[in-house]
Motif scaffolding. Structure first.
Motif, PDB file in Angstrom:
ATOM      1  N   GLY A   1      18.856 -37.884  27.017  1.00  0.00           N
ATOM      2  CA  GLY A   1      19.575 -38.261  28.407  1.00  0.00           C
ATOM      3  C   GLY A   1      18.791 -37.760  29.682  1.00  0.00           C
ATOM      4  N   VAL A   2      19.452 -38.044  30.784  1.00  0.00           N
ATOM      5  CA  VAL A   2      18.462 -37.596  31.928  1.00  0.00           C
ATOM      6  C   VAL A   2      19.472 -36.736  32.891  1.00  0.00           C
ATOM      7  N   VAL A   3      18.822 -36.007  33.507  1.00  0.00           N
ATOM      8  CA  VAL A   3      19.693 -35.338  34.671  1.00  0.00           C
ATOM      9  C   VAL A   3      20.645 -36.115  35.561  1.00  0.00           C
ATOM     10  N   GLU A   4      21.720 -35.336  35.911  1.00  0.00           N
ATOM     11  CA  GLU A   4      22.590 -36.083  36.610  1.00  0.00           C
ATOM     12  C   GLU A   4      22.397 -35.854  37.953  1.00  0.00           C
ATOM     13  N   ASP A   5      22.648 -36.735  38.967  1.00  0.00           N
ATOM     14  CA  ASP A   5      22.711 -36.564  40.486  1.00  0.00           C
ATOM     15  C   ASP A   5      21.226 -35.946  40.776  1.00  0.00           C
ATOM     16  N   GLN A   6      20.275 -36.396  40.227  1.00  0.00           N
ATOM     17  CA  GLN A   6      18.890 -35.755  40.530  1.00  0.00           C
ATOM     18  C   GLN A   6      17.965 -37.297  40.425  1.00  0.00           C
ATOM     19  N   ALA A   7      16.986 -37.233  41.172  1.00  0.00           N
ATOM     20  CA  ALA A   7      16.037 -38.236  41.163  1.00  0.00           C
ATOM     21  C   ALA A   7      15.132 -38.327  39.793  1.00  0.00           C
ATOM     22  N   ILE A   8      14.965 -39.446  39.454  1.00  0.00           N
ATOM     23  CA  ILE A   8      14.180 -39.817  38.196  1.00  0.00           C
ATOM     24  C   ILE A   8      13.076 -40.691  38.719  1.00  0.00           C
ATOM     25  N   GLU A   9      11.815 -39.981  38.283  1.00  0.00           N
ATOM     26  CA  GLU A   9      10.444 -40.596  38.682  1.00  0.00           C
ATOM     27  C   GLU A   9       9.589 -41.174  37.492  1.00  0.00           C
TER      28      GLU A   9
ATOM     29  N   THR B   1      -9.662 -46.522  28.837  1.00  0.00           N
ATOM     30  CA  THR B   1      -9.423 -46.446  27.098  1.00  0.00           C
ATOM     31  C   THR B   1      -7.931 -45.834  26.665  1.00  0.00           C
ATOM     32  N   SER B   2      -7.208 -45.272  27.392  1.00  0.00           N
ATOM     33  CA  SER B   2      -5.767 -44.842  26.957  1.00  0.00           C
ATOM     34  C   SER B   2      -5.040 -44.583  28.298  1.00  0.00           C
ATOM     35  N   CYS B   3      -3.566 -44.297  27.625  1.00  0.00           N
ATOM     36  CA  CYS B   3      -2.712 -44.202  28.954  1.00  0.00           C
ATOM     37  C   CYS B   3      -1.407 -43.613  28.610  1.00  0.00           C
ATOM     38  N   PHE B   4      -0.728 -42.879  29.562  1.00  0.00           N
ATOM     39  CA  PHE B   4       0.507 -42.364  29.291  1.00  0.00           C
ATOM     40  C   PHE B   4       1.381 -42.673  30.334  1.00  0.00           C
ATOM     41  N   VAL B   5       2.598 -42.814  29.995  1.00  0.00           N
ATOM     42  CA  VAL B   5       3.727 -43.089  31.115  1.00  0.00           C
ATOM     43  C   VAL B   5       4.703 -41.910  30.966  1.00  0.00           C
ATOM     44  N   ASN B   6       4.866 -41.305  32.115  1.00  0.00           N
ATOM     45  CA  ASN B   6       5.678 -40.095  32.208  1.00  0.00           C
ATOM     46  C   ASN B   6       6.649 -40.466  32.935  1.00  0.00           C
ATOM     47  N   ILE B   7       8.028 -40.122  32.311  1.00  0.00           N
ATOM     48  CA  ILE B   7       9.360 -40.240  33.075  1.00  0.00           C
ATOM     49  C   ILE B   7      10.000 -38.793  33.311  1.00  0.00           C
ATOM     50  N   ASN B   8       9.928 -38.425  34.420  1.00  0.00           N
ATOM     51  CA  ASN B   8      10.528 -36.980  35.320  1.00  0.00           C
ATOM     52  C   ASN B   8      11.885 -36.982  35.372  1.00  0.00           C
ATOM     53  N   GLY B   9      12.723 -36.521  34.667  1.00  0.00           N
ATOM     54  CA  GLY B   9      13.915 -36.349  34.844  1.00  0.00           C
ATOM     55  C   GLY B   9      14.772 -36.373  33.548  1.00  0.00           C
ATOM     56  N   ALA B  10      14.120 -36.485  32.607  1.00  0.00           N
ATOM     57  CA  ALA B  10      14.703 -36.397  31.093  1.00  0.00           C
ATOM     58  C   ALA B  10      15.127 -34.979  30.920  1.00  0.00           C
ATOM     59  N   VAL B  11      16.234 -34.827  30.068  1.00  0.00           N
ATOM     60  CA  VAL B  11      16.734 -33.605  29.625  1.00  0.00           C
ATOM     61  C   VAL B  11      16.359 -33.297  28.070  1.00  0.00           C
ATOM     62  N   ASP B  12      16.261 -31.962  27.639  1.00  0.00           N
ATOM     63  CA  ASP B  12      15.862 -31.849  26.276  1.00  0.00           C
ATOM     64  C   ASP B  12      16.835 -31.358  25.319  1.00  0.00           C
ATOM     65  N   ALA B  13      18.171 -31.712  25.635  1.00  0.00           N
ATOM     66  CA  ALA B  13      19.238 -31.548  24.810  1.00  0.00           C
ATOM     67  C   ALA B  13      20.440 -32.324  25.197  1.00  0.00           C
ATOM     68  N   TRP B  14      21.467 -32.487  24.476  1.00  0.00           N
ATOM     69  CA  TRP B  14      22.671 -33.379  24.590  1.00  0.00           C
ATOM     70  C   TRP B  14      23.756 -32.713  23.787  1.00  0.00           C
ATOM     71  N   ASP B  15      24.944 -32.342  24.321  1.00  0.00           N
ATOM     72  CA  ASP B  15      26.119 -32.067  23.958  1.00  0.00           C
ATOM     73  C   ASP B  15      26.887 -33.218  23.115  1.00  0.00           C
ATOM     74  N   CYS B  16      27.015 -32.990  21.883  1.00  0.00           N
ATOM     75  CA  CYS B  16      27.276 -34.293  21.201  1.00  0.00           C
ATOM     76  C   CYS B  16      29.098 -34.327  21.270  1.00  0.00           C
ATOM     77  N   GLU B  17      29.562 -33.150  21.106  1.00  0.00           N
ATOM     78  CA  GLU B  17      31.003 -32.833  21.549  1.00  0.00           C
ATOM     79  C   GLU B  17      31.521 -33.415  22.731  1.00  0.00           C
ATOM     80  N   ALA B  18      30.631 -32.807  23.896  1.00  0.00           N
ATOM     81  CA  ALA B  18      31.271 -33.373  25.258  1.00  0.00           C
ATOM     82  C   ALA B  18      30.585 -34.538  25.642  1.00  0.00           C
ATOM     83  N   ASP B  19      29.690 -35.106  24.900  1.00  0.00           N
ATOM     84  CA  ASP B  19      28.986 -36.264  25.172  1.00  0.00           C
ATOM     85  C   ASP B  19      28.565 -36.242  26.674  1.00  0.00           C
TER      86      ASP B  19
END
Length: 279
Positions: free
Chosen positions: A221-229, A174-192
């Motif tokens: 964004g996503v974590v750097e140098d780590q696996a994304i699943e 009846t319903s579904c969710f797609v989960n992306i493991n490896g996202a980040v919860d913050a971004w430095d706009c100045e350092a990009d």
């Protein structure tokens, strides 16, 4: 006699001369700044915000603006000034130059694959709005009007999935969710660049008759140098019971390799098969 009269006249004229200061503006001791914000580089479905904020770092002053060309009402003493510009976006907050996801997260515990020990997993189920940020640092001189343009950078990048489900018939769910493991919860706009903690970005999917599901979200964004699943969760419901089943993980490290550095106005589209274990 003529020479004497000419010399006397010249002396009289010179005695009457005085220094004239020429000013180029009506504010000779200060400068004026007219700021233009350029919103042209954005996703096709991202509308220019109705309002946005301009923030002067020192002295601390802010203005809410709706037009793209804005004459700052304050005049500026000679010096160097930094102006930051951003819009309000759903589920995003800005602290200094750090944009972060702003909502009540869902934290659950689950066993790790390597040791079986429980770890806290941070899920985020909302879709962030389109967030833009820009800044300019300008050294100014007195008695000048400055026309300054700030290119606005899109920070939240769209992600779309188009998945073919293997090993499970979507007509049973009846319903579904797609989960992306490896996202980040913050971004430095100045350092990009990405900052903050690793998390799971979840998007609600739409089930299709041809055993496909689609979904969309936006990510900082996503974590750097780590696996994304990626995993998919399907909800099976009967009159008396309900059950969530989870797919095998899909490695998306290669698909997300340039996510942080690529054009953030272009959606990352993931098209792949997802396998479910036998029930």
């Amino acid at each position: 006699m003529k020479k004497i009269m000419f010399a006397a006249l010249a002396a009289t004229l010179l005695a009457g001369c005085y220094k004239v200061d020429i000013f180029w503006t009506n504010h000779p001791e200060t400068a004026r700044i007219i700021l233009t914000t350029d919103w042209s580089k954005r996703s096709p479905d991202a509308a220019m915000p109705d309002q946005y904020g301009i923030h002067l770092l020192s002295p601390e002053l802010s203005w809410m603006v709706s037009e793209t060309r804005f004459e700052i009402p304050n005049l500026f003493e000679p010096g160097t000034y930094t102006l930051q510009v951003c819009n309000a976006a759903e589920n995003i907050r800005l602290d200094g130059t750090i944009a972060s996801l702003y909502w009540e997260p869902i934290i659950s515990s689950r066993p790790t694959r390597s040791s079986g020990d429980l770890e806290e997993v941070y899920y985020f189920y909302q879709t962030p709005g389109y967030f833009f940020w820009g800044s300019v640092t300008q050294t100014i001189e007195a008695d000048r009007d400055y026309e300054i343009t700030v290119p606005m950078r899109q920070i939240t990048r769209p992600v779309e999935v188009d998945l073919t489900i293997m090993g499970a018939g979507l007509q049973d769910f009846t319903s579904c969710f797609v989960n992306i493991n490896g996202a980040v919860d913050a971004w430095d706009c100045e350092a990009d660049k990405p900052v903050g903690q690793r998390m799971i970005m979840s998007m609600e999917g739409e089930l299709h008759a041809d055993n496909r599901l689609t979904g969309a979200t936006r990510m900082l964004g996503v974590v750097e140098d780590q696996a994304i699943e990626m995993t998919v969760e399907l909800l099976y419901e009967t009159e008396n019971d309900s059950e969530w089943i989870e797919s095998y993980p899909v490695d998306l490290t290669e698909e997300f390799r340039d996510f942080n550095t690529g054009d953030r106005t272009v959606p990352l589209v993931i098209e792949t098969e997802v396998e479910f274990p036998p029930r």
